[in-house]
Write a protein that holds these residues in place. Structure first.
Motif, PDB file in Angstrom:
ATOM      1  N   LYS A  33       0.834  -1.197   0.000  1.00 54.20           N
ATOM      2  CA  LYS A  33       0.000   0.000   0.000  1.00 54.20           C
ATOM      3  C   LYS A  33       0.869   1.248   0.000  1.00 54.20           C
ATOM      4  O   LYS A  33       2.078   1.183   0.254  1.00 54.20           O
ATOM      5  CB  LYS A  33      -0.926   0.007   1.217  1.00 54.20           C
ATOM      6  CG  LYS A  33      -1.964  -1.088   1.198  1.00 54.20           C
ATOM      7  CD  LYS A  33      -2.894  -0.964   2.385  1.00 54.20           C
ATOM      8  CE  LYS A  33      -4.020  -1.984   2.309  1.00 54.20           C
ATOM      9  NZ  LYS A  33      -4.989  -1.773   3.395  1.00 54.20           N
ATOM     10  N   THR A  34       0.249   2.374  -0.255  1.00 61.49           N
ATOM     11  CA  THR A  34       0.916   3.672  -0.225  1.00 61.49           C
ATOM     12  C   THR A  34       0.239   4.529   0.831  1.00 61.49           C
ATOM     13  O   THR A  34      -0.986   4.513   0.957  1.00 61.49           O
ATOM     14  CB  THR A  34       0.790   4.370  -1.602  1.00 61.49           C
ATOM     15  OG1 THR A  34       1.411   3.524  -2.584  1.00 61.49           O
ATOM     16  CG2 THR A  34       1.473   5.725  -1.606  1.00 61.49           C
ATOM     17  N   CYS A  35       1.043   5.264   1.578  1.00 64.22           N
ATOM     18  CA  CYS A  35       0.482   6.176   2.578  1.00 64.22           C
ATOM     19  C   CYS A  35      -0.322   7.267   1.884  1.00 64.22           C
ATOM     20  O   CYS A  35       0.103   7.815   0.875  1.00 64.22           O
ATOM     21  CB  CYS A  35       1.592   6.810   3.414  1.00 64.22           C
ATOM     22  SG  CYS A  35       2.459   5.640   4.473  1.00 64.22           S
ATOM     23  N   ILE A  36      -1.488   7.552   2.430  1.00 63.41           N
ATOM     24  CA  ILE A  36      -2.352   8.617   1.926  1.00 63.41           C
ATOM     25  C   ILE A  36      -2.242   9.778   2.900  1.00 63.41           C
ATOM     26  O   ILE A  36      -2.449   9.585   4.102  1.00 63.41           O
ATOM     27  CB  ILE A  36      -3.810   8.130   1.824  1.00 63.41           C
ATOM     28  CG1 ILE A  36      -3.889   6.943   0.857  1.00 63.41           C
ATOM     29  CG2 ILE A  36      -4.728   9.251   1.387  1.00 63.41           C
ATOM     30  CD1 ILE A  36      -5.192   6.198   0.920  1.00 63.41           C
ATOM     31  N   PRO A  37      -1.876  10.972   2.421  1.00 63.09           N
ATOM     32  CA  PRO A  37      -1.704  12.100   3.347  1.00 63.09           C
ATOM     33  C   PRO A  37      -2.910  12.282   4.267  1.00 63.09           C
ATOM     34  O   PRO A  37      -4.054  12.263   3.829  1.00 63.09           O
ATOM     35  CB  PRO A  37      -1.536  13.303   2.425  1.00 63.09           C
ATOM     36  CG  PRO A  37      -1.012  12.721   1.158  1.00 63.09           C
ATOM     37  CD  PRO A  37      -1.660  11.366   1.033  1.00 63.09           C
ATOM     38  N   CYS A  38      -2.632  12.407   5.542  1.00 62.55           N
ATOM     39  CA  CYS A  38      -3.664  12.620   6.555  1.00 62.55           C
ATOM     40  C   CYS A  38      -3.501  14.039   7.078  1.00 62.55           C
ATOM     41  O   CYS A  38      -2.479  14.376   7.657  1.00 62.55           O
ATOM     42  CB  CYS A  38      -3.519  11.609   7.690  1.00 62.55           C
ATOM     43  SG  CYS A  38      -4.743  11.815   8.991  1.00 62.55           S
ATOM     44  N   ARG A  39      -4.502  14.851   6.874  1.00 62.25           N
ATOM     45  CA  ARG A  39      -4.445  16.245   7.298  1.00 62.25           C
ATOM     46  C   ARG A  39      -5.242  16.484   8.575  1.00 62.25           C
ATOM     47  O   ARG A  39      -5.468  17.606   8.975  1.00 62.25           O
ATOM     48  CB  ARG A  39      -4.982  17.154   6.189  1.00 62.25           C
ATOM     49  CG  ARG A  39      -4.293  16.984   4.862  1.00 62.25           C
ATOM     50  CD  ARG A  39      -2.874  17.526   4.906  1.00 62.25           C
ATOM     51  NE  ARG A  39      -2.239  17.321   3.620  1.00 62.25           N
ATOM     52  CZ  ARG A  39      -1.037  16.831   3.450  1.00 62.25           C
ATOM     53  NH1 ARG A  39      -0.319  16.493   4.484  1.00 62.25           N
ATOM     54  NH2 ARG A  39      -0.531  16.662   2.266  1.00 62.25           N
ATOM     55  N   GLY A  40      -5.640  15.405   9.214  1.00 58.67           N
ATOM     56  CA  GLY A  40      -6.447  15.534  10.413  1.00 58.67           C
ATOM     57  C   GLY A  40      -7.914  15.343  10.088  1.00 58.67           C
ATOM     58  O   GLY A  40      -8.293  15.002   8.970  1.00 58.67           O
ATOM     59  N   GLY A  41      -8.740  15.541  11.084  1.00 55.87           N
ATOM     60  CA  GLY A  41     -10.178  15.415  10.882  1.00 55.87           C
ATOM     61  C   GLY A  41     -10.687  13.989  10.866  1.00 55.87           C
ATOM     62  O   GLY A  41     -11.861  13.766  10.581  1.00 55.87           O
ATOM     63  N   VAL A  42      -9.807  13.033  11.131  1.00 58.27           N
ATOM     64  CA  VAL A  42     -10.237  11.644  11.242  1.00 58.27           C
ATOM     65  C   VAL A  42      -9.835  11.140  12.621  1.00 58.27           C
ATOM     66  O   VAL A  42      -8.896  11.647  13.227  1.00 58.27           O
ATOM     67  CB  VAL A  42      -9.619  10.740  10.145  1.00 58.27           C
ATOM     68  CG1 VAL A  42     -10.063  11.178   8.777  1.00 58.27           C
ATOM     69  CG2 VAL A  42      -8.109  10.711  10.230  1.00 58.27           C
ATOM     70  N   ALA A  43     -10.538  10.164  13.082  1.00 59.06           N
ATOM     71  CA  ALA A  43     -10.240   9.615  14.403  1.00 59.06           C
ATOM     72  C   ALA A  43      -9.014   8.706  14.336  1.00 59.06           C
ATOM     73  O   ALA A  43      -8.804   7.994  13.346  1.00 59.06           O
ATOM     74  CB  ALA A  43     -11.438   8.828  14.918  1.00 59.06           C
ATOM     75  N   ALA A  44      -8.215   8.733  15.376  1.00 58.24           N
ATOM     76  CA  ALA A  44      -7.105   7.795  15.502  1.00 58.24           C
ATOM     77  C   ALA A  44      -7.673   6.391  15.696  1.00 58.24           C
ATOM     78  O   ALA A  44      -8.807   6.225  16.168  1.00 58.24           O
ATOM     79  CB  ALA A  44      -6.235   8.189  16.693  1.00 58.24           C
ATOM     80  N   LEU A  45      -6.903   5.391  15.323  1.00 50.95           N
ATOM     81  CA  LEU A  45      -7.330   4.009  15.521  1.00 50.95           C
ATOM     82  C   LEU A  45      -7.496   3.715  17.002  1.00 50.95           C
ATOM     83  O   LEU A  45      -6.715   4.199  17.834  1.00 50.95           O
ATOM     84  CB  LEU A  45      -6.284   3.046  14.949  1.00 50.95           C
ATOM     85  CG  LEU A  45      -6.036   3.111  13.450  1.00 50.95           C
ATOM     86  CD1 LEU A  45      -4.905   2.153  13.083  1.00 50.95           C
ATOM     87  CD2 LEU A  45      -7.298   2.759  12.680  1.00 50.95           C
ATOM     88  N   ASP A  46      -8.495   2.913  17.323  1.00 51.97           N
ATOM     89  CA  ASP A  46      -8.634   2.484  18.710  1.00 51.97           C
ATOM     90  C   ASP A  46      -7.636   1.354  18.988  1.00 51.97           C
ATOM     91  O   ASP A  46      -7.048   0.782  18.059  1.00 51.97           O
ATOM     92  CB  ASP A  46     -10.074   2.075  19.033  1.00 51.97           C
ATOM     93  CG  ASP A  46     -10.589   0.908  18.199  1.00 51.97           C
ATOM     94  OD1 ASP A  46      -9.788   0.153  17.616  1.00 51.97           O
ATOM     95  OD2 ASP A  46     -11.813   0.742  18.138  1.00 51.97           O
TER      96      ASP A  46
END
Length: 112
Positions: free
Chosen positions: A6-19
């Protein structure tokens, strides 16, 4: 799909961290890595014969991080490199962290 493919998809925030349960599931796919006590970062220590081997590995991790646009924290010295990964934008873990860890594992295997 294997995490390393897989390739990392830029995360700019606004999503929950994994539990923690999901993080514990994904950590099984990246041998040698551990969750920190809070379940917000993953870490692995790599051992080398000398400083130059550790430095070369850190440089390869840096190149990989730039390619994936996902940057770990690295501490290294004579004979070791400690790599810490988390997603800064969300203050915890994201699938990207495990993808990067799998790719870092691939660097270690390529050096053998």
């Amino acid at each position: 799909m294997d995490l390393a493919e897989k390739t990392c998809i830029p995360c700019r925030g606004g999503v929950a961290a994994l539990d923690r349960p999901k993080a514990e599931e994904l950590i099984q796919q990246v041998p040698g890595w551990s969750l920190d006590s809070e379940g917000k970062r993953i870490v692995r220590c790599f051992c080398f014969q000398n400083f130059l081997e550790a430095l070369a590995f850190v440089n390869r991790v840096g190149e990989l991080a730039e390619e994936q646009d996902h940057h770990p924290d690295i501490k290294f010295g004579y004979g070791y490199a400690e790599v810490w990964i988390h997603t800064h934008a969300i203050g915890g873990l994201h699938e990207n962290d495990f993808i990067l860890a799998a790719k870092v594992n691939g660097l270690e295997q390529a050096a053998d």
